[in-house]
Design an enzyme around this catalytic site. Structure first.
Site, PDB file in Angstrom:
ATOM      1  N   LYS A 118      -5.389  -3.646   3.228  1.00 58.34           N
ATOM      2  CA  LYS A 118      -4.395  -3.809   4.291  1.00 58.34           C
ATOM      3  C   LYS A 118      -2.983  -3.628   3.728  1.00 58.34           C
ATOM      4  O   LYS A 118      -2.162  -2.891   4.277  1.00 58.34           O
ATOM      5  CB  LYS A 118      -4.521  -5.193   4.931  1.00 58.34           C
ATOM      6  CG  LYS A 118      -3.652  -5.345   6.160  1.00 58.34           C
ATOM      7  CD  LYS A 118      -3.339  -6.782   6.480  1.00 58.34           C
ATOM      8  CE  LYS A 118      -2.195  -7.267   5.629  1.00 58.34           C
ATOM      9  NZ  LYS A 118      -1.787  -8.633   5.905  1.00 58.34           N
ATOM     10  N   ASP A 136      -4.617  -6.144  10.435  1.00 59.91           N
ATOM     11  CA  ASP A 136      -4.389  -7.559  10.142  1.00 59.91           C
ATOM     12  C   ASP A 136      -5.015  -8.376  11.270  1.00 59.91           C
ATOM     13  O   ASP A 136      -5.705  -7.844  12.136  1.00 59.91           O
ATOM     14  CB  ASP A 136      -2.896  -7.863   9.966  1.00 59.91           C
ATOM     15  CG  ASP A 136      -2.159  -7.845  11.302  1.00 59.91           C
ATOM     16  OD1 ASP A 136      -2.733  -7.370  12.310  1.00 59.91           O
ATOM     17  OD2 ASP A 136      -1.015  -8.339  11.346  1.00 59.91           O
TER      18      ASP A 136
END
Ligand code: SF4
Length: 211
Positions: A118, A136
């Site tokens: 991420k 996220d």
């Protein structure tokens, strides 16, 4: 119009200027801020980073700093022991392996302490303009509620589904628009379903609709 196209159209009207909310003025600061943002809000990170970046402005200075000093600068955010350790080591690796420059390759980024897929995606897309779709907690929740992913999908499965359904040129912006939508509208606990422009296509079963 596909589901994804409808969602993109609505989000573009709601958040035409969605962007990174982590305060930063260069790639090094962005990378550190994203690492610090794990399991905490951007708002909390933005409270500690101005002083942190002032005190430790470069990988060299941060890498040479005492761990206790770094901890002291970020102790208002969660998991600060681990995060201090990670950003110090990350700074050392940037100096040793990358001439103090944030690398623009996924493999090199993910080899840095505290940097997962991420974080790498956020840095690749925002620092280098390389299309990537970071997933996220907000992106995951919104994708599931809006039927772009299944409820049991993990973050990597969600990322792959979004990448298949959304044109590459939109990935970076959509990441920010989903975050804004999740942070300010489709909230985890009390989503603002009344008047939501995506109500008709939303698959979430616990909408907050006043009867
Ligand atoms: Fe989110 Fe509610 Fe809108 Fe569905 S209807 S997208 S749950 S705010």
């Amino acid at each position: 119009m596909t589901r994804a196209e409808k969602i993109l159209e609505v989000l573009e009207t709601m958040y035409p200027n969605a962007n990174v909310e982590l305060a930063h003025s260069n790639n090094f600061e962005l990378l550190i801020a994203v690492v610090l943002s794990a399991q905490t809000t951007d708002k909390s990170v933005n409270k500690v980073t101005p002083a942190l970046f002032k005190k430790f402005p470069t990988p060299k200075v941060l890498g040479a700093a005492e761990l206790l000093e770094i901890e002291g600068a970020i102790k208002k955010i969660g998991l600060y022991h681990n995060k201090a350790k990670n950003i110090k080591q990350l700074a050392i690796q940037l100096c040793d392996d990358h001439n103090s420059i944030v690398p623009n390759k996924r493999k090199a980024l993910e080899a840095l302490p505290g940097v997962g897929r991420k974080t790498a995606n956020v840095v690749l897309s925002n620092a280098f303009g390389i299309p990537a779709l970071a997933v996220d907690t907000h992106v995951a929740r919104v994708s599931k509620r809006l039927g772009l992913a299944n409820s049991e999908d993990n973050v990597l499965q969600i990322e792959k589904k979004l990448m298949r359904k959304i044109p590459k040129s939109y990935w970076t912006k959509v990441h920010h628009q989903f975050i804004f939508f999740g942070r300010y509208h489709c909230l985890a606990r009390q989503p603002k379903c009344v008047g939501c422009q995506l109500l008709a296509i939303c698959k979430y079963e616990n909408k907050t609709i006043v009867q």
